[in-house]
Design a protein around this motif. Sequence first.
Motif, PDB file in Angstrom:
ATOM      1  N   VAL A 199      55.459  28.233 111.565  1.00  0.00           N
ATOM      2  CA  VAL A 199      54.689  28.844 112.587  1.00  0.00           C
ATOM      3  C   VAL A 199      53.347  28.349 112.974  1.00  0.00           C
ATOM      4  O   VAL A 199      52.549  28.059 112.013  1.00  0.00           O
ATOM      5  N   THR A 200      53.100  27.839 114.062  1.00  0.00           N
ATOM      6  CA  THR A 200      52.105  27.045 114.629  1.00  0.00           C
ATOM      7  C   THR A 200      51.200  28.014 115.321  1.00  0.00           C
ATOM      8  O   THR A 200      51.613  28.511 116.215  1.00  0.00           O
ATOM      9  N   THR A 201      50.074  27.693 114.902  1.00  0.00           N
ATOM     10  CA  THR A 201      48.953  28.711 115.583  1.00  0.00           C
ATOM     11  C   THR A 201      47.840  27.963 115.870  1.00  0.00           C
ATOM     12  O   THR A 201      47.281  26.933 115.487  1.00  0.00           O
ATOM     13  N   LEU A 202      47.591  28.371 117.281  1.00  0.00           N
ATOM     14  CA  LEU A 202      46.283  27.376 118.128  1.00  0.00           C
ATOM     15  C   LEU A 202      45.065  28.580 118.021  1.00  0.00           C
ATOM     16  O   LEU A 202      45.481  29.716 118.371  1.00  0.00           O
ATOM     17  N   THR A 203      44.217  28.038 117.595  1.00  0.00           N
ATOM     18  CA  THR A 203      42.868  29.011 117.286  1.00  0.00           C
ATOM     19  C   THR A 203      41.753  28.357 118.304  1.00  0.00           C
ATOM     20  O   THR A 203      41.522  27.317 118.090  1.00  0.00           O
ATOM     21  N   SER A 204      40.981  29.293 118.899  1.00  0.00           N
ATOM     22  CA  SER A 204      39.732  28.747 119.650  1.00  0.00           C
ATOM     23  C   SER A 204      38.812  29.628 119.016  1.00  0.00           C
ATOM     24  O   SER A 204      38.701  30.889 119.127  1.00  0.00           O
ATOM     25  N   GLY A 205      37.788  28.860 118.364  1.00  0.00           N
ATOM     26  CA  GLY A 205      36.912  29.915 117.477  1.00  0.00           C
ATOM     27  C   GLY A 205      37.448  30.504 116.277  1.00  0.00           C
ATOM     28  O   GLY A 205      37.944  29.809 115.576  1.00  0.00           O
ATOM     29  N   THR A 206      37.162  31.761 116.505  1.00  0.00           N
ATOM     30  CA  THR A 206      37.809  32.630 115.367  1.00  0.00           C
ATOM     31  C   THR A 206      39.202  33.432 115.982  1.00  0.00           C
ATOM     32  O   THR A 206      39.614  33.986 115.237  1.00  0.00           O
ATOM     33  N   THR A 207      39.388  33.099 117.312  1.00  0.00           N
ATOM     34  CA  THR A 207      40.576  33.688 118.117  1.00  0.00           C
ATOM     35  C   THR A 207      41.972  33.016 117.865  1.00  0.00           C
ATOM     36  O   THR A 207      41.984  31.995 118.606  1.00  0.00           O
ATOM     37  N   ALA A 208      42.931  33.529 117.488  1.00  0.00           N
ATOM     38  CA  ALA A 208      44.160  33.030 117.521  1.00  0.00           C
ATOM     39  C   ALA A 208      44.621  33.032 119.146  1.00  0.00           C
ATOM     40  O   ALA A 208      44.753  34.329 119.592  1.00  0.00           O
ATOM     41  N   ILE A 209      44.673  31.960 119.883  1.00  0.00           N
ATOM     42  CA  ILE A 209      45.201  32.184 120.995  1.00  0.00           C
ATOM     43  C   ILE A 209      46.773  31.758 121.372  1.00  0.00           C
ATOM     44  O   ILE A 209      47.061  32.007 122.601  1.00  0.00           O
ATOM     45  N   ASP A 210      47.423  31.100 120.403  1.00  0.00           N
ATOM     46  CA  ASP A 210      48.895  30.973 120.698  1.00  0.00           C
ATOM     47  C   ASP A 210      49.532  30.912 119.482  1.00  0.00           C
ATOM     48  O   ASP A 210      49.104  30.376 118.552  1.00  0.00           O
ATOM     49  N   THR A 211      50.637  31.349 119.409  1.00  0.00           N
ATOM     50  CA  THR A 211      51.596  31.294 118.136  1.00  0.00           C
ATOM     51  C   THR A 211      53.010  30.541 118.537  1.00  0.00           C
ATOM     52  O   THR A 211      53.585  31.312 119.468  1.00  0.00           O
ATOM     53  N   TYR A 212      53.573  29.769 117.999  1.00  0.00           N
ATOM     54  CA  TYR A 212      54.731  28.897 118.377  1.00  0.00           C
ATOM     55  C   TYR A 212      55.617  28.865 117.243  1.00  0.00           C
ATOM     56  O   TYR A 212      55.208  28.337 116.343  1.00  0.00           O
ATOM     57  N   THR A 213      56.857  29.222 117.409  1.00  0.00           N
ATOM     58  CA  THR A 213      57.623  29.193 116.060  1.00  0.00           C
ATOM     59  C   THR A 213      58.698  28.005 116.325  1.00  0.00           C
ATOM     60  O   THR A 213      59.181  27.873 117.576  1.00  0.00           O
ATOM     61  N   THR A 214      59.144  27.425 115.501  1.00  0.00           N
ATOM     62  CA  THR A 214      60.240  26.491 115.291  1.00  0.00           C
ATOM     63  C   THR A 214      61.003  26.637 114.047  1.00  0.00           C
ATOM     64  O   THR A 214      60.722  26.575 112.965  1.00  0.00           O
ATOM     65  N   ARG A 215      62.336  26.992 114.225  1.00  0.00           N
ATOM     66  CA  ARG A 215      63.236  26.970 113.358  1.00  0.00           C
ATOM     67  C   ARG A 215      63.866  25.605 112.882  1.00  0.00           C
ATOM     68  O   ARG A 215      64.101  24.837 113.980  1.00  0.00           O
ATOM     69  N   PHE A 216      63.999  25.180 111.679  1.00  0.00           N
ATOM     70  CA  PHE A 216      64.359  23.987 111.283  1.00  0.00           C
ATOM     71  C   PHE A 216      65.226  24.049 109.896  1.00  0.00           C
ATOM     72  O   PHE A 216      65.042  24.951 109.278  1.00  0.00           O
ATOM     73  N   GLY A 217      65.831  23.000 109.615  1.00  0.00           N
ATOM     74  CA  GLY A 217      66.319  22.730 108.522  1.00  0.00           C
ATOM     75  C   GLY A 217      66.146  21.420 107.838  1.00  0.00           C
ATOM     76  O   GLY A 217      65.491  20.433 108.254  1.00  0.00           O
ATOM     77  N   ILE A 218      66.409  21.394 106.498  1.00  0.00           N
ATOM     78  CA  ILE A 218      66.085  20.068 105.655  1.00  0.00           C
ATOM     79  C   ILE A 218      67.354  19.426 105.323  1.00  0.00           C
ATOM     80  O   ILE A 218      68.193  20.196 104.389  1.00  0.00           O
TER      81      ILE A 218
END
Length: 853
Positions: free
Chosen positions: A317-336
């Motif tokens: 779960v990748t989160t982009l934050t500007s200041g104290t505000t989360a502006i984008d959440t991007y999810t990537t499913r993967f395996g090891i």
Amino acid sequence: MFALAPLALLALAGLASAERVRTSLNDGWRFARFTTNPDSLSYSVLQPWMMPLANDFIVTGTKYPAPSGTAPGPNISYVQASFNDNAWQQVDLPHDWAIAGPFGAPGISGGMGRLPTNGVGWYRKTLTATADDVDGTKSIFLDVDGSMSYTAVWLNGNLLGGWPWGYASWRLDLTKHLRAGNNTLAIRLDNPVENSRWYPGAGIYRNLWIVKVDKAHVAQFGTYITTPAVSTTSATVNLVVQVENLGTATRQVDVTTTIYPLDAAGIPATAPVATIKTTTASLPAGAKLSLNGSATIANPRLWGPPPTQTPNLYLAVTTLTSGTTAIDTYTTRFGIRTITYSPTQGLLLNSERIPIRGTCNHHDLGALGAAYNHAATVRQLTTLVAMGTNALRTSHNPPAPELLDLADTLGLLVLDEAFDCWSTSKTKNDYHLLFPAWHEPDLRSFLRRDRNHPSVVFWSIGNEIPDQGSALAAREGAALTAIVRQEDSTRQVTTAMNAASEKDALPGTVDIIGLNYQGEYGSYAAFHDKFPGKMVMGSETASCISSRGTYLFPVSTSNNARYSAAGGADATTKYISAYELGNPGWGGSADAVFVAQERGSPWVAGEFVWTGFDYLGEPTPYGGNGGARSSYFGIVDLAGFKKDRFWLYQARWKGEQAMVHLLPHWTWPERTGQVTPVHVFSAADEVEVLVNGVSQGRKKKGGAGVYRFRWDEVKYAAGEVVAVGYKGGKEWARDVRRTAGRATGLGVSVERAVIDGDGRDLAFVTVEVVDEKGVVVPRANNTVTFEVAGPGKLVATDNGDPTDMTAFPSASRKAFSGLVLAIVKADKGGRGQITVTAKAEGVKQGQVVITAK
């Protein structure tokens, strides 16, 4: 039914809500098809406005500037809000305009399925935007998973661009021309004749999405996860995140990624197992940046194929934050997992040798056409898994994204394939026309879309490319391989070769030697000797052909026989014998492939059989005028009914499963006293056959690669034939065939009796024509008519007969070899009981109840 979308999973797990909003745009379209061009547009006119969309995926080639002048189409009535489309058809996506038929479409060959794929199709929909959507802080994208083909998009009369290749997934930015209130979205597709060697489908046949996100966000296909160091105690996870800023001012953003394990249902744990630390970046207006990070997961749960491994998955779960505000959440499913491509051992996953037991599959879903449907895809894949399949080849094009999601969940290995041709054509209007300008963006976008899937183990850059021995093919193969290596260095590259010699240059340009049919007749060793450092596999094998439940006499004494009128083929009925011995000349029977691999080439990594399911088009050998509609190659027929060959593969691929399978059926009143060979498929040590209690002899397995036991002198007598298999001297499994009497009724069953009332989930209803004792009447061809009552409707019918030209939506269909299929869905929002009744003249009707929830 398998995994939800990752953003929905976050909500289920009680994790932070996503700032990014991704919404289906599938419902409520108006559609019209035109057999002649209604608007004077063409790809040559539209191409300058399409090409700039490719720029993000062009690294080595020339990028395309935005064209000057007035874009085509603003005066076309179909793109205008004032156009009255009430007379157009109401459709939901995914939609295949051709599948309803009728068969015999003018200008469409048997190779393309005889269905009306050609023409220009227009789709229209009203989009409603809020003031918040257009406040200048957000980007609104249209994401197209696939549309066949030469697609162009207008919003409020403005041409935004498009993409010509029907198998590509691509994105358009709607933001500039979106306004608060109602907006008119119009999409034009153009399918030429002779654009494929098989049924390509037609229309917006995969999912369509609206994505709303902050101007600063993770870009399309914007993450790339690799696991370069893996052990039982730890795994290194490397992540590249591409962020972009489509705003007018520089943005300071912090990027953080947390990693969660997913359970067997695909739900993430509430606590992360690792965090990739925050990276701060200054993102100029209009810029893209790639940010790298890494984390270590202790005691990783590895992804691998059952039954010896488990397809464990993680969610980043990748989160982009500007200041104290989360502006984008991007999810990537993967395996090891670790992959080793060994020239002496074949494929190793997590240090375990995994024989490839794969099938090739085209993208259509039989009577549903090329329109993606989740339930139908699950049905296909789970049927193949039950046979022992552990691998899929996406022949010969990128699949729907959801198929790879399912492969991840099921633990299937995928040979992900890009092209069927390069710059040299196979048909008049195929991909060779696009290859010069589009091969790089098409290939790079395909790789970026699919490279995080753990199920993808191989990349294929092409199938049976024309002139495989030429210098041109070698140059193009080398260029495409170089692109793959730039985009993903973790997997090896192949191309499926049916004509290249080991002395040619093309095999030297790829990492894996993939052979189509050449291995059956000795070429495995020649390539292995020439390229001792490369893994060798059967990228396409067998090509056995048959018609389910149809047995023709005499029966060849060979386990590998080319079909002919003298044995195995009936040119009058256009059926091929289901003794499963026949091949079309270039391949071989399953038996021949088994022997070649088990006896002579232990280092061969395995095979991808042509094909898992029958498919629309390519009705070899009866594809000429007046011929069939669909293939004979499948191990499973077009309706999803298993051919006898299913159990032959199961005997080899799931040899530990107690099973014997007996053929043919035992209802032959015209053959009393005549030789009617009995064959048994099994991994047993020995098998005995008894006819009406009298033993016909007990036979031992015929050695490595032999899973067929033959009694070729049995004389038919009505009654019962039994096969008993033995392991270690003890009875292991048995099978029986009984002589059927007159047809008296219809046995009706359903694979899933409870379905979702979402208007998309499907129930597959099987009708058997039976006698008074419930024995299937094996040559019954009664016309069965279906009636559906309650909150549901009939979608399509089929019977697996490749010669049946009845349109798929028909409620009435003849049984083929005693079986008929009906596909039923619930109404959108439907709840309660759906009653499906099957009727046929002169026999008792049958009925089944499905619950919509």
